[in-house]
Design a protein around this motif. Structure first.
Motif, short mmCIF file in Angstrom:
data_model
loop_
_atom_site.label_atom_id
_atom_site.label_comp_id
_atom_site.label_asym_id
_atom_site.label_seq_id
_atom_site.Cartn_x
_atom_site.Cartn_y
_atom_site.Cartn_z
N ASP A 76 11.23 -16.19 0.51
CA ASP A 76 11.66 -17.86 -0.05
C ASP A 76 10.94 -18.92 0.54
OD1 ASP A 76 13.31 -18.08 2.11
OD2 ASP A 76 14.67 -18.54 0.72
N GLY A 77 10.30 -18.65 1.55
CA GLY A 77 9.13 -18.99 2.71
C GLY A 77 9.96 -19.52 4.14
N SER A 78 10.88 -18.82 3.98
CA SER A 78 12.14 -18.91 5.77
C SER A 78 12.88 -16.98 4.91
CB SER A 78 13.13 -19.87 5.69
OG SER A 78 14.01 -19.11 4.48
N ARG A 79 12.95 -16.63 4.66
CA ARG A 79 13.06 -15.14 4.85
C ARG A 79 12.76 -14.34 3.83
NH1 ARG A 79 18.48 -19.04 3.40
NH2 ARG A 79 16.95 -19.64 2.64
N ASP A 80 12.95 -12.94 3.73
CA ASP A 80 12.34 -12.01 3.18
C ASP A 80 13.65 -11.08 3.07
OD1 ASP A 80 10.21 -13.10 3.65
OD2 ASP A 80 8.98 -11.91 4.62
N ALA A 81 13.04 -10.70 1.51
CA ALA A 81 13.67 -8.44 1.12
C ALA A 81 12.09 -7.82 1.08
CB ALA A 81 14.10 -8.70 0.03
N VAL A 82 12.48 -7.08 1.38
CA VAL A 82 11.27 -6.40 1.06
C VAL A 82 11.55 -4.71 1.42
CG1 VAL A 82 9.12 -4.86 2.15
CG2 VAL A 82 9.61 -7.37 3.04
N HIS A 83 11.58 -4.07 -0.22
CA HIS A 83 11.37 -2.66 -0.23
C HIS A 83 10.26 -1.96 -0.49
CE1 HIS A 83 13.41 1.19 -1.96
NE2 HIS A 83 12.88 1.03 -3.07
N ARG A 84 10.30 -0.93 0.02
CA ARG A 84 9.15 0.27 -0.20
C ARG A 84 9.42 1.54 -0.87
NH1 ARG A 84 4.45 -0.44 2.80
NH2 ARG A 84 4.38 -2.44 4.34
N PHE A 85 8.74 1.54 -2.37
CA PHE A 85 9.05 2.35 -3.55
C PHE A 85 9.58 3.49 -2.38
CE2 PHE A 85 5.97 0.25 -5.80
CZ PHE A 85 7.66 -0.85 -6.11
N ALA A 86 10.82 4.71 -3.00
CA ALA A 86 10.76 6.02 -2.05
C ALA A 86 9.75 6.91 -2.10
CB ALA A 86 11.98 6.38 -2.92
N GLU A 87 9.79 7.17 -0.65
CA GLU A 87 8.85 8.35 -0.04
C GLU A 87 8.98 10.21 -0.86
OE1 GLU A 87 6.67 8.46 2.16
OE2 GLU A 87 6.86 6.02 2.69
N GLY A 88 7.65 9.67 -1.41
CA GLY A 88 7.53 11.09 -2.28
C GLY A 88 7.29 11.12 -3.75
N GLY A 89 7.30 9.67 -3.90
CA GLY A 89 7.38 9.55 -5.45
C GLY A 89 6.30 8.98 -5.11
N ALA A 90 6.19 8.37 -6.86
CA ALA A 90 5.04 7.66 -7.27
C ALA A 90 4.77 6.48 -6.53
CB ALA A 90 4.94 7.83 -9.04
N VAL A 91 3.48 5.97 -7.08
CA VAL A 91 3.80 4.98 -5.98
C VAL A 91 2.83 3.49 -7.21
CG1 VAL A 91 2.85 4.47 -3.73
CG2 VAL A 91 0.68 4.85 -5.29
N GLY A 92 2.81 2.25 -7.52
CA GLY A 92 2.97 1.49 -8.41
C GLY A 92 1.57 1.26 -8.04
N LEU A 93 0.45 0.74 -9.32
CA LEU A 93 -0.70 0.56 -9.35
C LEU A 93 -0.90 -1.12 -9.78
CD1 LEU A 93 -3.66 1.72 -9.29
CD2 LEU A 93 -3.06 2.34 -11.48
N GLY A 94 -1.92 -1.69 -8.97
CA GLY A 94 -2.67 -2.75 -9.64
C GLY A 94 -3.75 -2.82 -9.63
N VAL A 95 -3.78 -3.46 -11.14
CA VAL A 95 -4.68 -3.09 -12.28
C VAL A 95 -5.07 -4.25 -12.67
CG1 VAL A 95 -3.99 -1.39 -13.35
CG2 VAL A 95 -6.06 -1.35 -13.59
N ARG A 96 -6.46 -4.75 -13.43
CA ARG A 96 -7.12 -5.62 -14.01
C ARG A 96 -6.60 -5.25 -15.91
NH1 ARG A 96 -11.40 -9.21 -12.58
NH2 ARG A 96 -10.48 -10.34 -14.68
#
Length: 345
Positions: A76-96
């Motif tokens: 929100d500009g002052s606070r962050d919440a970050v989660h990385r997908f679980a190790e060993g699992g599939a990653v997502g994909l940015g695709v047009r």
């Protein structure tokens, strides 16, 4: 097969419709897609495939080019919440969206799916089949989007609820991606989704009430605005919505609804394609087994987490508690991570 053009007619040639046709062919059923638009079909969406969607495409023999996505960041500009997908699992994909459409269309064509450039305006069914756009099939899968003609014609659409009507905008900017995460910038009025989709291209999608445009939304996200200040626009700006759509049921005789046509809560969690692909598989499985009524229970199972978690998050985003979403996610990283993982898979 007298009088039948194909076992399965699919209304709508977007990603979910093409997946439904591919699933039909893999199940040994003839399929015809009814789609009046020519060429790759674009849409105002976040263009991020969650990790659960990637293996669903792989199972169909579809592997579009894109940028790996390794987690989600809320800010929100002052606070962050970050989660990385679980190790060993599939990653997502940015695709047009157009890249995804091309890959699906090529796979469908290779499997013998026919695409007819016709628009479904009316639907009629009897005990043995369904007629739509001058063609007759044993079954009709309605994959024609948020404002589905098939849902209305089958008597499955419900009036859109009043209030909380939210819309989407999307454009691309020519700039090198700066993160492997899907970024969601929360402002007082909007959420801005940043998804890398190529080596020098990012998609910026806005989700907000009607009247809140991209420039106004960016004014509330100075970090993002600064990153995009010198990044030229690539292509046209697209819009979509309202997103919240309801249906009475997902089946009516030989008609089954999949994807956004089957009902949609909000685009806030960005998992529409994962759900749509899973629904397409379940719908084809139901008709291949000759038990279309079984699809309703499968649809409820597939969408349960989406309906509960997305409904709660969308409700908070449209309430006086909107400003507490990112601070709460930041203070409760395990809860935030568990919610992201649950929706992502």
């Amino acid at each position: 097969m007298t009088g039948i053009d194909a076992e399965v007619l699919v209304a709508g040639g977007g990603p979910v419709g093409l997946v439904a046709a591919i699933e039909a062919r893999l199940a040994g059923l003839e399929a015809i897609v009814l789609e009046p638009r020519d060429g790759p079909i674009d849409k105002a969406c976040g263009e991020g495939l969650m990790p659960g969607a990637v293996p669903l495409l792989g199972r169909l023999g579809v592997a579009p080019h894109g940028i790996p996505l390794r987690g989600v960041r809320y800010t929100d500009g002052s606070r962050d919440a970050v989660h990385r997908f679980a190790e060993g699992g599939a990653v997502g994909l940015g695709v047009r969206r157009t890249t995804l459409h091309d890959a699906l269309a090529a796979r469908a064509a290779a499997l013998g799916v026919r695409v007819e450039p016709v628009r479904v305006a009316e639907v009629a069914q009897d005990a043995d089949g369904v007629r739509a756009a001058g063609l007759r099939g044993r079954w009709l899968l309605g994959a024609d989007g948020l404002h589905s003609t098939v849902a209305r014609a089958a008597g499955l659409a419900r009036p859109a609820p009043r209030g909380r009507r939210r819309y989407g905008l999307r454009e691309h900017r020519r700039v090198a991606p700066w993160s492997e995460l899907i970024e969601v910038h929360w402002t007082p009025e909007a959420e801005l989704y940043v998804t890398p989709v190529d080596d020098r291209l990012v998609g910026i999608a806005v989700l907000a009430r009607q009247g809140v445009g991209l420039e106004r939304a960016l004014a509330g996200a100075p970090e993002l605005a600064a990153r995009l200040a010198d990044a030229p626009v690539a292509g046209s700006r697209l819009g979509a919505g309202p997103f919240r759509q309801r249906t009475r049921a997902r089946t009516a005789g030989r008609i089954l609804l999949v994807g956004d046509a089957s009902g949609y809560t909000d685009a806030i969690t960005g998992e529409g394609l994962r759900l749509g692909f899973a629904q397409a598989r379940a719908a084809v499985g139901a008709v291949a087994a000759g038990r279309p009524s079984g699809y309703e229970g499968e649809w409820m199972r597939i969408t349960r987490s989406f309906r509960v978690l997305t409904g709660a998050l969308a409700g908070a985003a449209s309430s006086p508690f909107r400003g507490a979403v990112v601070p709460a996610a930041s203070r409760l990283p395990r809860v935030f991570g568990a919610a992201v993982e649950h929706l992502a898979r």
